[in-house]
Each structure stands twice: as C-alpha cells, then as structure tokens.
Design an enzyme around this catalytic site. Structure first.
Site, mmCIF file in Angstrom:
data_model
loop_
_atom_site.group_PDB
_atom_site.id
_atom_site.type_symbol
_atom_site.label_atom_id
_atom_site.label_comp_id
_atom_site.label_asym_id
_atom_site.label_seq_id
_atom_site.Cartn_x
_atom_site.Cartn_y
_atom_site.Cartn_z
ATOM 1 N N CYS A 161 0.711 -0.906 -0.339
ATOM 2 C CA CYS A 161 0.238 0.057 0.207
ATOM 3 C C CYS A 161 0.960 1.327 -0.457
ATOM 4 C CB CYS A 161 -0.977 0.223 1.233
ATOM 5 S SG CYS A 161 -1.710 -1.322 1.390
ATOM 6 N N LEU A 216 -3.773 -1.586 -0.924
ATOM 7 C CA LEU A 216 -3.667 -2.265 -2.628
ATOM 8 C C LEU A 216 -4.034 -3.585 -1.261
ATOM 9 C CD1 LEU A 216 -2.626 -4.252 -4.417
ATOM 10 C CD2 LEU A 216 -1.025 -4.376 -3.988
ATOM 11 N N ASN A 251 1.472 -0.079 5.739
ATOM 12 C CA ASN A 251 1.844 -1.008 4.580
ATOM 13 C C ASN A 251 2.253 -1.679 4.954
ATOM 14 O OD1 ASN A 251 3.055 -1.540 2.765
ATOM 15 N ND2 ASN A 251 4.602 -0.141 2.068
ATOM 16 N N GLY A 252 1.784 -2.958 4.157
ATOM 17 C CA GLY A 252 2.395 -3.997 5.168
ATOM 18 C C GLY A 252 1.206 -5.338 5.407
ATOM 19 N N THR A 296 23.838 -0.336 -10.852
ATOM 20 C CA THR A 296 22.668 -1.664 -10.730
ATOM 21 C C THR A 296 21.820 -1.795 -10.406
ATOM 22 O OG1 THR A 296 23.878 -1.922 -8.587
ATOM 23 C CG2 THR A 296 25.204 -2.888 -10.739
ATOM 24 N N ARG A 327 19.191 -0.973 -13.416
ATOM 25 C CA ARG A 327 19.630 -1.830 -14.516
ATOM 26 C C ARG A 327 18.459 -3.266 -14.296
ATOM 27 N NH1 ARG A 327 26.345 -3.044 -15.125
ATOM 28 N NH2 ARG A 327 26.519 -1.237 -16.121
#
Lengths: 572, 842
Positions: free
Chosen positions: A2, A51, A75-76, A315, A318
């Site tokens: 979330c 979410l 959030n979790g 990195t 990428r």
C-alpha cells in the site's frame, strides 16, 4: 503493498491542507490502486492508498481501535496476525485486515509491541488521546518508508519520497528496524537480533533446520485472498521459492485460486533466464508465463523506472527495469502478489566477490553489512518496481526467523571452498538436496549465480550503455564532479541516470537518500579491500568479479594475468 | 479502453521528442494499464497504452499489416471483427486482437472502410508508404478522442485532452462519426444513418423487433477474454442490460472462462435509493451483486481527480461522474476489466423528464436526434472517462449502431409521453420487454420512472457538493464570474468551484471551448428550452426544473395550486415538496428526498445560493397553478391533464407518502412566517417522524404515510394537507402501489363507480366550502376544478385502459391482481374518511 502518507503537527490552517494531502497521497496511488482513505484529526492527517490482499471487502484503511481513538495507517503484511489476535481476546476487531492488530497491540502494550509483529510493514500510528504518534518500519526495510520535516514543525512520513519531497525542508530514508516516537522525539532501533552486533556465530550447520525454517517462511507468505504467483528467474533462489510454494500451495489459503502455481519470468528473447526458468517451471509443473521485452522498450521505460524506484544507483536501475516491465504484465493478468527470491545472496554471501573473502570473520561481517544495506538496494528494487503497478512482492528469505537461523550458522560453512566442492550458497543448496523427494533437479540446485540484469539477456546492459553513450558526451562526463559533487557519476550510464533522477527529485536531501561509495560487483566499500585489483576497476556490475565465476576459472587458466577484462570477457 | 496518442509530422525525430511523446502517453496510462507501445516512423509517433480485453497475450499495439507498412493504434472494440476477418481471407493476421482488422481493411478498401466497423473505436492509421494518415472516431463518440495542431505543423491525436493540451496551439474534441484524412487535410463525416437528417420516420412500433435489436446489441458486447460485469443502478436501462446479459451469458465464451453467473455493481451513499433498487433487481436476476458505499467526504475528496480525468466543468456530468469514478476503482480492484452500462437510452427514447413537454412528435424526434448527437460531450464522456480512469472499459449496448437505427426509425408518435394512454417515458422500450411468460423484469421495475444517476446515489450527495462549494466560493467571486470566465460563465457556486479546478488542470482557451454550455433545462438542448416559456427564465441544468412533469410533481401541483400564490413566492421551497427541487436532473426521487430531513434542510439553505435555485413548480406547473386562484375553475382542462400524470405514478412504494411530509413542511414554513414557533416545532417533529417511517420497509409506509398524514395535519393551519389527502393521496396511492397498468385495470374492473362517487362527493364538499367562503389558504374554486378534473380522470382511465389492453395484447395480458384489490378498496375507504374530515372541517 500500500502507500501511506502521514503529516503530523501542521502549524497553520490544517483544514486547508486537505486538498494538498490528497494530491500528495495520489502520488502513491500506484502502490495502492484499490481504494484510498484519509483520516484527519486536528492538525494531523493519515492518508492511505490501499492494495487489497487480505480481506479486500472490509479492510479499507486507516484502521482504528474500538473507540476510534487510535488510528493507524499501514503498508504491509502481518503474517502472525491470527496469533496476535488470539492474544488480544479482550479486543473487538472491526475488520479482517491483518494490519488491524497494530492499533490494538498499541492499546495493550504501548510502544513496545513492534517486535511482536512478524512480517513486513511501515506504519504510522496516531494516538488521538494525547496527540502522540509513532512510526515504525520492518526489520530489514522490505517496505519503503521516508521521514521528513516541514518548516512549520510538521513531521512527515511517506512510503515513497515523491510524496514528501516537495513539502519537506529535509527528509531521509527511515531506518529499517527503527521506531520513531513523538514522545521521545527521536528514532530508536527496536530490532535487535543476535547477528546485528556482527559477532561471529558458532552454531553448526544443520541442513534440515535451515530447510524447515525456509519452508516455514514461504508457507507463511501464502496468506492471501487474491491471486498470486512466483517470480522465477530460474536461478537457485527463485527456483527454491517456487518449489517450496508449489509443494505447500494445496494446503494454504491461497489455494482458493487454484492449486496450480503461477510463475513469471522476463527476458530479452532467448535470454538465459527464460531458458532456465522454463526448465524449472516444467519440472515443477507450474503455470508459467514468459514475458519478452526489447532493449528499446526498456530504454523507453527508464525515466518511469527512475521516477518509481527513486534511486540513481546503476545496478539497481538495470535490474529494476525488467522487473518493472514484468510487474505491469503480471498485474495485467490480475495477479496482485508475487513471491520473490531477494535476500538470499546477502544472507549466504552469494555474490561472486565473496569468493575472495579472506576469512570467515570478514565473510560474516560482510553478510551482516549487506543485509543492513538491503533496504537501499534489492529491497528497494523489489518493492518499488513491483509496487509501481500495484503488485506486492514478498520475500521469504528475509523472514525474521529465517534470518536468525541462517545468521547464527558458523560462517565457516558459508565460505566458498572450491577445494571442498562448495560453491556460493552451498549450505542452502545442500539443505534442499533431498534425494527421495527432490525439490529441484541437481543441476539447477547447483547452478551458479547469474546477476539479474545479466540473466535477462546479454545485450540489455550493452544496450543501456550504448544508449547512455549517445545521450552523454565526453565533455559532460568531464564536468561531472562539478555538476554532481556528491556521489559523482563515473560512467556515462551513471551520469545519464543521474540527470533523470535530478529532474524528478532536485533536492539535496533526495540525492543523499541514495547510497554511493566504491563497490565492486555489489560489494560494500569495505569488501573492496579484499582484492587490491578491485579498487582500480570499480564496475558496479557483477562482471568485475568474473574472475571468480567457474566459467571464468576456466578462462583464468588462459588469461590469468588479466583478471578482469573490464567484464567483457567470459559470458559476454 | 486503451489510450492512444499520435503525433504526426512534427519535423522532429530526436530522442528528446521520443521521450516527450512517451511522457505524454504516460498521462493516458490509467486507460491502458496493461502494456504500452510506441511506434516511430521518422517524425511520426504512434503511442498506445493497452487495456487487454481481447487476446491479452499477443494483442499488444501498435498493430501492423503483413509487411508492417501500415501501422495503427486503436482504442476500442470491433464487435464484428470475426466476420470482417472472414471477408479478408487473403490476409494474414498477426494477432488475435479484434483491432487487427483495421490495418487490413485499409489495405483492402482504402479510406472507405470505417462504416464496415461495428463497435466503439478511435484510431490513428499511418500508411508509411506515402506517410499519409487517417484518424476516425466511432459513430456516437463512445470512445473519447481529441485532435490538436502544433505550431510546428504537427497534427496531434489523443484519447484524452491531457495527452495533447500542453503541446498544441489549438485543439478540440474530434467529432464523432468523422474521419480525418491527411490526404485531403479535412474532416468528413463517414456516419450517415437515416436519422441523422432529423427527418421524421414512420416505421410503426414493433415491440419484438425492438427487443431483438437490443438483445443483439447486448450479446455482441459479451465478447471478452477477461472478467466482466454490469453496472446496475436499479433503473430501467441498467436493469434491462443486466437482465439480458444474465439471460444470454451462459452460451458465451465469456461464461466458459469466467463463470456463468453475472456480476453486477452498484454504488451509493449508505441507504441510497439506487442501492435498494439495484439489490432488488439483482436478487430477481440472481446476479453476484456488489454494493459499494461511499461517503460525501469520499466524493468531495475525489472531485479534483474526477475533473482531471473527465476533463469537463459541466456540473451534472461531474456530479454523476464522481460516484461512477469511485465505483470503477472498486470494480477494478476486484479484477474486473469490463462493464456493460445503460447510457444512451434516455436520449434515444426521450427519457428525460422535460420530454413530457414536447409539443409534438416532430419536436420530440428532433430533440432525441440532437441529444444523441451531443452524447459524446455528456454521458458518453462520463461513462468512458470515469471508468477508464481506473482501467475499466464501459460498453454501452443502447448505442449499438444497429439498435440506434432500429429505435430511431420508429414513428416518434409512439415515443411521445401520453399519460392519458398510460405511456410514461420510454414506454416503447418498457413495453418491448414486457414478457409475461418469461419476464425480463418484475413489472414494477419495468414501469418504474426515471432516476437520474446523481440523485439515485443518495439524497445528500448533491447537497454535500453544494455545501462544499459554498465554503470555497464566496459571493464576491460570483460577482466577478462573468469577468473571470467570460465563456460559459458559471452561474452557481458549485459550477464556479468546478471551473476553478478545471482551469487549473487545463488552462488553455481551447480546453474551455471543448466543454459545451448554453441554455438547458433538465439536460435539454438549447432548442428544447423553447418548449416551455417558463423554462427559459429558469435555467437550472439539473432535472428539477422539469419537476412539473414528473408524476410526483403533478401531485404537487395539486398542492401548490392550492397554495396562496403570495406564499408561493416567498417560499420557493415549496417546489421542493419533495425536498430536492433544483438539485438533480430528475425529480424522480423528490418524494423520497423530502423524507430526508437533512436534505430538505440543506435545501432551504440553497435557496439563497443563486438565481438558479429553482422555483420550477411555480414556474412550470403551468398557468392553471401559478395563476390567481380565482381563475382556476376556467382552467380545469389543464389541471385534469395533470392529474392523470400523477396517476401514471411510478410503482415506487414510497411515492406517495412524502407528499404529506412536504406539505407539512410548507405549513411549517408558513408557520414560521407567522412566527408561530410552537407550531413549527410540532410540525418538524412530525415531519421527522414521517421521514423515519418512510425509511422503513415499504409496506408499512403505505399505511403509515396516510396515518402520519392525518396526524401531522396541524388543525387549521394546513388545509392543504387535508385536501391533498382527500384527493391526490388516495388516487395516487393506487397508482403508486401498482403502477399504471394494474391500477388502471383495477379501477376499470372494480372501482370506477366508487371513484366517481367519491369525486362527486368531493365536489360537493368543495361547493360547500365555497359557500362558506374561502377558509385560510383553502381555494375552493380550485378544488372544484380539481374535482371535475377527477371526473375526467376516471373517464380517461377507462379509455386508456382499453387502449392499453389493445397494446398489450401483443405479447402480454393485463391481469387483474386480486391479492391487491383489498388495498385499493381500503384506500378508497380511507379516501372517504379523509373526505369526510375535510367536509367536517368546512
């Protein structure tokens, strides 16, 4: 995942701030596309973009205790919420959400409850009785969280930097495993596992114990009320996750979505990952989804990727781009949650440069450092590139208990010993080497590591470099240290990402949230000292350490005196 | 829906331009969250954000012909793509996407293929062989599309304004049914159906043909590879869509993949009329029904987002879009990607209340044509953008090309609203689905009168919006409105508030020109405002202005007619007997609304808000009502005309009860005027009580309503109550309970004589009252007029019934409903009791 945003202690006209808070919270909407909630109390706002994974019907946030005096935006995922609920018998719960326990735990135990939570989380809790608040982030930093301070004395918390970077005078990444309490006015660490002190443990390696601990970590994460899957690159870690998940799926609550596991893989057409993942998927009998992308598609997405993952670390960018593209496709299939293999390389020293660890002490301390920095690298990538499309990534390797088990093993066992036939992560491979009931075919179980960004296809990184070379001139790079005195980019690629980053996040504080310093093949700065040659050749990708890959060992026979041809030998 | 963006001929093929186009295309990402694609050919860019509905695995766009010479980016669904594929047997298709046919059709037929497409679409096609391009939008404008021109000579095409407004010097809405071809550099209309000329058609009404046409339209739209559902507000249109969908779902491919049980969705404030109505329909159809509740605060918090997404400052559109926007998010979160919705029916069949006033069938027909042509600026825009904001696609079977042709070729005489023949709005549609043997819907739903979206979601929604706007817009701002916004000047604070937000997102002049304005009453076009002289004086965009034509409003005429006109003027609220006058496009809920005390209170505040706050009743009720009481009896035909309307009552069980409540509120206000506070209090108590009772299950209400009426009648202060009780109440009770058909039948079969007797008695009572001189506020003359009206009513009903039976013999039989007779009789008794009371009083 979330998205949360909390603003506490607004000095002037808190009511008039509402539209602004809504606007800022909207910037986190990709994280929680399903619903949004906003709680306003005097000069405090708690916003939430949801979410819905557990209890989609009723679990809209913010969440409250019984009399609504305690408000929490989370959030979790709290994996042990059912046990915790048991313990809170006297409390009455309003929803089936796993996060609701937080409000009640606070009521019961005050600020000292955070360590009781098993899961990944960032939350802000407001106690309206005395207008105090606390904010906390999970042990490893699987969920992102930022803290910021406004000029008017307000304290801000947000899941992503973009929600607070415009309104705070200063902000930073909220340290994982920490808690911020308004009463004490500061951050303190609530996470105190034995390994944190970086002392060398001595528990002997017990394969079955390790296996059981990991299986438990995976099973725990099958808590979901929505369709889910596994990110399968075909490497050891993701293959193990897929194998364990498909083995235990039938008995879990996730089985309501069918007992066949969905697996996902992305790559350039014909990439090694696609091939490897297909093999594993066929072996496990999963419902496998392959996604192809082109270098051009990846390049076209770069700006968006950087906006989402909020870093200019080469990195990370990428590796994030394919993951970002894949997440969109996954979401398009209606899947909201995926299990992923991040963390294993840090815990077991799976990076190639660990070959050069001089002794078990150094080895162990490096793994500790790597775990502590995870929230800046792989956790950040895994979380933000999936959350960009409303997909939640769960990482069983970073289960609290599993880490305790894995980090209490005598690091002697983790050392890479070609002489004893022990390649990287040997103790993990060995733990799942079950002859009777094999988790994976042997050759996969003992396959050597590919870095994510290489696995998606060899031309990906070259394509990125070419593209950056076209965009960044030599003159630009020559002035880099003046333009970007902090964390000066040393390559055109780094410079290119940096310009994009600065466009989205121009503040000083923003660039300080991104780590820098010398590194070789993902090592910490400290480990660069392991090999004198490394400090001269700081390629951030894994290729620099190619000299230690088995394929390279073969080659090394040919070219011993050129230990790293700047990474363009070997697999290329 | 997908999102498309095309930049053609911008003389810039740099990386920077590409990045910019990508960035702009991302602004349409909500429309197509599943994947994005960009195609660049020199200085032409075609970008696409995809929502995958058909062939999710391989249908990523842009799409190509065999040799990749023709590139096309499409937002839409081509329902007849399989047939078209068959006609292109020498072509090789790369994907299973329905839109793949476009490139091949172009190859085969050049620019003249657009009319072959059956579906909703906007597309840009680039022919790289000669760098020409082609842009087209579907017939009605169901998908959104804008066209713009850059200073560099580029042409921009975008699904939404936000994709191009920053880059173009000028832009506008792409006209629906049109085609833009770069070869001749201009727009031309490809859509040329017979109705477009607005000539009056003469095909006789054939219920079965209409039914078949609509069923086909729905079935066509079940083409999907992903989960879907229907938006169900419980009104006629959405209920029909749901009914047909669930009937034909089983045989489709959609059912094989996603289960044969239909999902239906409804949004509302807690306890809202829509939720209740939708539940009823869902239960009847056995759908998996999902109810979403939102709060007024949720809605207000979303307003900015809504305006950003739907790109308009049109007040009614914003009001109606917000709940739809919120619901779409929830629907999407359930994994549903496509919904079927009921837009368009009101335009095709003249379902808006102001159609009651259509002077003749020619005007009626032309107005429906105008409404359909304007759909892309109103309901299509709302339905498309409010859902697309969350990656949800809305399909609208009423706007099927073939169905529109069938429906618009019917002699408009049949569509005219003729209360005396028992024809309420959209009667031909209702009748077409009135199947006794295999009913599509229960009768009372089939014949339920129109609810507007923004009212149905809950009474307090619009009041909440207005209250919020009042806090943010002060009177001084309103004074300057004409200077700040010379184009489409907002006339209310609410409109001003929306406009501010709109201008913040879309500051360009072209943007504000893309939103329609002009005179309108209750959603009418400017031309239709001329239908009633009173309307032009009272331009409320909402449906309340047309209140005088809703059945419940007819009842009110009785009431208001009875009011002293001086009082009427000082209490504009009386319009709102129902409470919500001026708030919504429709007055359908007026009755229920009145029961919401908060709504009514808020309403009283609204009166000061602005010129638009309506007194439509006074204005619209017609001369017979608003004029001086002494002239009343001479206008008897008019009043009698209205009474029957009252009788074509919707079947809503509550329809009746609130009237007394409203009446008492009037009385309350009058009392207030007299500073009779004690009385006021008493009234308010009863009023609230009535409000409470009205929210209880419907059966109770029927009796309670009248009971309360009696009790709440405050001795001599409110003779209106007694009067209304005596006449309107009883008569409309029947109709409100049983709907026109049944009530008419019952009347005809059982009770006509009794009714007439009652009327005579009433007449007598009136005469007596007249003899005794006018009591306070009691206009005897008017009463007499009413009574005679009643006689006419009875007569007309008798006639109407016969006509009705004739009509219904097509596929249904009108049955008397013995189990309900009792109520009617009881109602008549009550009538007499009340009547006696009136007599006594006098």
């Amino acid at each position: 995942m979330c998205g949360i945003l909390a603003v506490l202690g607004i000095a002037d006209n808190p009511l008039g701030k509402r539209p602004r808070i809504i606007e800022l919270s909207r910037r986190l909407r990709h994280r929680g596309p399903d619903w949004s909630g906003l709680h306003h109390h005097q000069n405090c706002y708690l916003a939430h973009e949801r979410l819905a994974i557990v209890d989609p019907a009723s679990g809209d946030q913010p969440l409250y205790n019984e009399d609504k005096t305690i408000v929490v935006t989370v959030n979790g995922e709290i994996y042990n919420h059912k046990e915790l609920r048991e313990r809170l018998k006297s409390h009455e719960f309003r929803t089936g959400s796993d996060c609701e326990v937080i409000a009640h735990l606070y009521e019961e135990y005050g600020e000292e409850f955070v360590n009781m939570l098993d899961g990944m989380f960032s939350f802000v809790l407001l106690d309206t009785r005395d207008n105090s608040f606390i904010a906390a982030r999970d042990a490893i930093g699987i969920t992102p969280l930022y803290i910021g301070w406004g000029l008017d004395g307000s304290v801000w918390f947000a899941s992503e930097m973009k929600a607070l970077s415009d309104d705070c005078e200063r902000f930073m990444s909220f340290l994982p495993g920490h808690i911020y309490s308004s009463k004490l006015g500061g951050l303190r660490r609530w996470y105190n596992p034995p390994w944190f002190a970086e002392q060398i443990p001595s528990t002997p390696y017990e394969p079955i114990v390790l296996r059981k601990a990991f299986e438990k970590a995976v099973v725990k994460r099958l808590m979901t009320d929505v369709p889910f899957g596994v990110l399968l690159s075909g490497g050891l870690d993701s293959s193990l996750v897929a194998s364990v998940a498909s083995r235990y799926l039938a008995d879990s609550e996730a089985a309501q979505w069918g007992s066949q596991l969905h697996t996902f893989c992305i790559g350039l057409k014909g990439s090694p990952d696609l091939k490897a993942a297909k093999e594993v998927a066929d072996y496990l009998g999963t419902r496998h989804h392959e996604f192809h992308f082109t270098v051009q598609e990846g390049i076209d997405a770069l700006a968006e990727v950087i906006y989402h993952i909020e870093t200019y670390d080469v990195t990370t960018i990428r590796a994030s781009t394919p993951m970002f593209l894949m997440s969109r496709k996954i979401r398009a299939l209606g899947v909201k949650m995926v299990l992923s293999g991040e963390g294993s390389d840090e815990i077991f020293g799976g990076y190639l440069y660990f070959h050069k660890a001089p002794n078990k002490e150094e080895f162990h301390q490096e793994t500790c450092r790597k775990i502590k920095a995870l929230h800046l690298y792989d956790c950040l990538r895994a979380n933000k590139s999936t959350s960009a499309w409303g997909v939640e990534a769960r990482v069983p390797f970073l289960d609290k208990e599993f880490i305790n088990v894995a980090m209490s093993i005598d690091p002697e066992w983790k050392m890479i010993r070609p002489d004893l036939g022990r390649i990287e992560k040997w103790i993990l491979r060995n733990a799942f080497d079950d002859e009777q009931n094999p988790y994976l075919p042997k050759h996969i179980l003992y396959r050597q590591k590919e870095q994510f960004s290489d696995g998606v296809g060899y031309s990906w990184i070259d394509g990125l470099k070419d593209h950056a070379n076209q965009q960044v001139t030599d003159a630009m790079l020559a002035n880099a240290s003046f333009v970007y005195p902090e964390n000066t980019p040393t390559t055109k690629e780094g410079y290119y990402y940096r310009t994009i980053f600065e466009r989205f996040f121009p503040k000083n504080a923003a660039r300080s949230t991104v780590p820098g310093g010398p590194s070789v093949a993902c090592s910490t700065a400290k480990a660069v000292e392991w090999d004198a040659a490394w400090s001269k050749n700081l390629d951030p990708s894994g290729r620099a350490a190619l000299g230690v890959h088995v394929a390279a060992y073969d080659e090394a026979k040919v070219a011993t005196e050129a230990p790293a041809v700047n990474g363009f030998s070997g697999k290329e | 829906m997908c999102g498309i963006l095309a930049v053609l001929g911008c003389s810039d093929d740099s990386q920077a331009k590409r990045v910019r186009v990508l960035e702009l295309s991302r602004r349409l990402k909500h429309r197509g969250p599943d994947w994005s694609g960009i195609y660049q050919h020199g200085d032409c860019y075609l970008a696409h954000q995809r929502l995958a509905i058909v062939d999710p695995a391989s249908g990523d766009q842009p799409l190509y012909n065999e040799d990749k010479k023709i590139v096309v980016t499409v937002n839409g669904e081509i329902y007849n793509h399989e047939e078209l594929r068959l006609s292109l047997h020498n072509h090789k298709f790369r994907t299973g996407s329905d839109c793949d046919v476009i490139a091949h059709l172009y190859e085969e037929h050049g620019e003249n293929f657009v009319d072959m497409l059956d579906g909703i679409f906007s597309f840009v096609l680039l022919d790289t062989r000669d760098n020409s391009f082609l842009v087209a939008r579907d017939a009605i404008g169901i998908t959104s599309l804008y066209i713009g021109w850059g200073l560099d000579g580029s042409v921009w095409i975008s699904s939404e304004l936000k994709g191009l407004h920053d880059e173009c010097e000028h832009f506008e809405s792409f006209p629906p049914g049109h085609l833009y071809s770069s070869k001749n550099g201009c727009l031309r209309r490809w859509y040329n159906p017979p109705w477009f000329s607005e000539a009056i058609p003469s095909t006789p009404y054939d219920p079965l043909a209409l039914r078949r046409a609509f069923e086909n339209a729905v079935i066509k739209r079940l083409m999907t590879d992903v989960p879907f559902g229907v938006l169900l507000s419980g009104g006629l249109d959405s209920s029909l869509v749901a009914s047909i969908t669930s009937r034909y779902l089983a045989g489709t491919k959609a059912a094989k993949h996603w289960g044969a049980q239909l999902h239906s969705f409804c949004v509302g404030l807690e306890g809202s009329p829509d939720l209740k109505a939708a539940k009823e329909v869902a239960d009847y159809l056995g759908t998996v029904h999902h109810e979403f509740h939102f709060t007024v605060q949720d809605g207000i918090d979303a307003i900015e987002d809504v305006i950003y997404h739907i790109e308009t400052y049109d007040v009614t559109t914003i009001r109606a879009s917000t709940p739809m926007f919120l619901m779409s998010r929830k629907i999407k979160s359930l994994g549903v990607k496509m919904v079927i919705s009921g837009e368009g029916s009101d335009e095709i069949f003249g379902g808006y209340l102001y159609f009651h006033k259509a002077p003749n069938k020619e005007e009626f027909h032309r107005e429906t044509c105008r409404k359909i042509k304007a759909l892309h600026q109103y309901d299509c825009l709302r339905a498309n953008k409010a859902t697309s904001a969350w990656g949800l696609e809305a399909r609208v079977p009423f706007l099927d090309k073939e169905f529109v042709n069938v429906a618009m070729s019917i002699d408009p005489e049949w569509k005219m609203i003729k209360p005396e023949q028992g024809r309420i709005e959209k009667w031909i549609l209702r009748r077409a689905f009135d199947d006794e043997k295999q009913p599509y819907l229960p009768k009372h739903i089939l014949y339920r009168q129109k609810e507007q979206f923004s009212d149905g979601v809950g009474y307090s929604w619009i009041d909440g919006l207005k209250a919020h706007a009042d806090q943010h817009v002060n009177d001084k701002m309103m004074l300057n409105a004409a200077h700040i916004f010379p184009h489409n000047t907002p006339t209310t604070k609410e409109a001003y508030y929306y406009r501010m937000i709109f201008e913040r997102f879309f500051p360009q002049n072209s943007a504000r020109l893309s939103v329609p304005g002009g005179a309108s009453v209750a959603c009418s076009t400017a031309t239709a405002v001329e239908w009633d002289a009173a309307w032009s004086k009272n331009l409320d965009p909402s449906g309340r202005a047309a209140i005088g034509v809703h059945n419940s409003a007819y009842e009110k005429h009785l009431v208001n007619g009875n009011m002293n006109s001086k009082i009427m003027d000082s209490i504009p609220l009386t319009n709102g007997v129902g409470g919500h006058v001026g708030i919504s496009r429709s007055s359908a809920y007026i009755n229920k609304c009145s029961s919401g005390s908060s709504a009514t209170l808020a309403q009283s505040k609204e009166v000061d808000v602005g010129p638009s706050s309506p007194r439509p009743l006074a204005a619209l009720a017609g001369p017979s009502i608003a004029g001086d009481p002494s002239t009343r009896s001479s206008e008897q035909p008019v009043s009698s005309n209205q009474v029957p309307n009252a009788e074509v009552a919707s079947d809503d069980n509550h329809v009746l009860a609130p009237r007394p409540v409203g009446l008492c509120r009037e009385a309350a206000e009058r009392a207030e005027e007299k500073e009779n506070n004690k009385h006021l209090k008493e009234l308010v108590v009863w009023w609230k009580k009535a409000d409470e009772e009205l929210r209880s299950p419907s059966h109770k209400v029927k009796t309670l309503g009248s009971d309360l009426l009696l009790r709440s009648r405050p001795s001599a202060t409110c003779p209106n109550c007694a009067y209304a009780a005596a006449f309107g109440h009883n008569l409309s009770l029947k109709f409100s309970m049983f709907g026109h058909d049944k009530a008419a039948a019952i009347l005809k079969i059982h009770d006509l004589q009794k009714e007439l007797r009652a009327a005579k008695e009433a007449k007598k009572a009136c005469a007596e009252a007249l003899e005794q001189g006018k009591t306070e506020g009691f206009s005897a003359g008017r009463l007499v007029g009413r009574t005679e009206g009643l006689n006419n009513v009875a007569r007309r009903l008798a006639d109407g019934f016969d006509q009705h039976r004739l009509d219904s013999s097509l596929d249904t039989n009108l049955q008397p409903y013995p189990e309900e007779e009792e109520n009617v009789v009881a109602g008549s008794d009550e009538f007499e009791v009340l009547l006696a009371e009136v007599g006594n009083r006098k």
